[in-house]
Design an enzyme around this catalytic site. Structure first.
Site, short mmCIF file in Angstrom:
data_model
loop_
_atom_site.label_atom_id
_atom_site.label_comp_id
_atom_site.label_asym_id
_atom_site.label_seq_id
_atom_site.Cartn_x
_atom_site.Cartn_y
_atom_site.Cartn_z
N TYR A 148 -2.42 0.23 10.58
CA TYR A 148 -2.38 -0.29 9.21
C TYR A 148 -1.05 0.07 8.54
CZ TYR A 148 -3.62 -0.92 4.29
OH TYR A 148 -3.64 -1.31 2.97
N SER A 160 0.85 -1.19 0.00
CA SER A 160 0.00 0.00 0.00
C SER A 160 0.88 1.23 0.00
CB SER A 160 -0.89 0.01 1.25
OG SER A 160 -1.50 1.26 1.44
#
Length: 243
Positions: free
Chosen positions: A147, A134
């Site tokens: 995250y 990501s």
């Protein structure tokens, strides 16, 4: 039926589904996921074997179920795509140990363990292991502390694994999408109380196409890091149109 084998986790997610459809053009794809309805849809596709698997439980706590055992028993795997991930908004202040453990289990420990168990099959095929990372893996912002930490860790995992396997014929690639039109992003925006305009985000099919470039790379090279960004970064959108 193609002789090449691919394994895709997170196959019922927005990005995972597109990856499965793309790879099924020339691979027999084992599509791993937990959503029964979406797995049934995947199972209707040519060259796709839908596998119901709770990877957190089966890989980290209990013995693998029948479907996962079949996957782990493959003598060779040409492509492994670790696409399964979860994301919840947390600051360092509000994140409790269970929040850290849950996201690290799914986002780091599961891909590490699945890849470890499939390394003999990947070596036999001189295959490719892809880790879907990501943009958060290169930068954190308030509210995505946990995250982002998992995705930073995933980069460390892939960088080390690439060096460890360089003489074993296994290629290692990170594909890092920016904000992508998926249920995960919709959930994060809902948590944050912000709007959702899918025209501002990457189409998941574009992530699958970017990943395909790594699959099709010639035998003398590997594409180590592929960043997939929206055509216009969210920060550069006119303020009145941001969501």
């Amino acid at each position: 039926m193609t002789g090449k084998i691919a394994v895709v986790t997170g196959a019922t997610g927005g990005i995972g589904r597109m990856i499965v459809e793309d790879l099924a053009r020339d691979h027999r794809v084992y599509a791993l996921g937990r959503n029964a309805e979406k797995l049934a849809e995947l199972g209707e596709l040519a060259n796709v074997v839908a596998v119901a698997a709770d990877l957190d439980r089966e890989l980290l706590d209990d013995s693998p179920g029948a479907g996962l055992t079949e996957v782990l028993g493959q003598p060779r795997v040409d492509v492994l795509v670790n696409a399964a991930a979860i994301a919840h908004r947390h600051t360092v202040e509000d994140a409790e140990p269970a929040d850290w453990r849950g996201m690290f289990d799914t986002n780091v420990f599961v891909p590490a363990e699945l890849t470890r168990q499939l390394l003999p099959a990947l070596r036999a095929a001189r295959g490719l292991a892809v880790f879907v990372n990501s943009g958060a893996g290169r930068g954190a912002y308030p509210g995505n502390a946990v995250y982002a930490a998992t995705k930073h860790a995933l980069y460390a995992l892939t960088d080390a694994l690439r060096r460890e396997e360089s003489n074993n014929g296994v290629r290692i690639t990170s594909v890092a999408p920016g904000p992508t039109d998926t249920p995960m992003l919709q959930g994060l925006n809902s948590q944050a109380g912000t709007g959702y305009d899918r025209s501002h985000y990457i189409d998941p099919v574009e992530v699958a196409r970017a990943l395909r470039t790594a699959v099709d790379a010639g035998p003398s090279t590997q594409l180590t890091d592929i960043a997939v960004r929206p055509r216009v970064e969210l920060a550069d959108l006119p303020e009145a149109t941001r969501s």
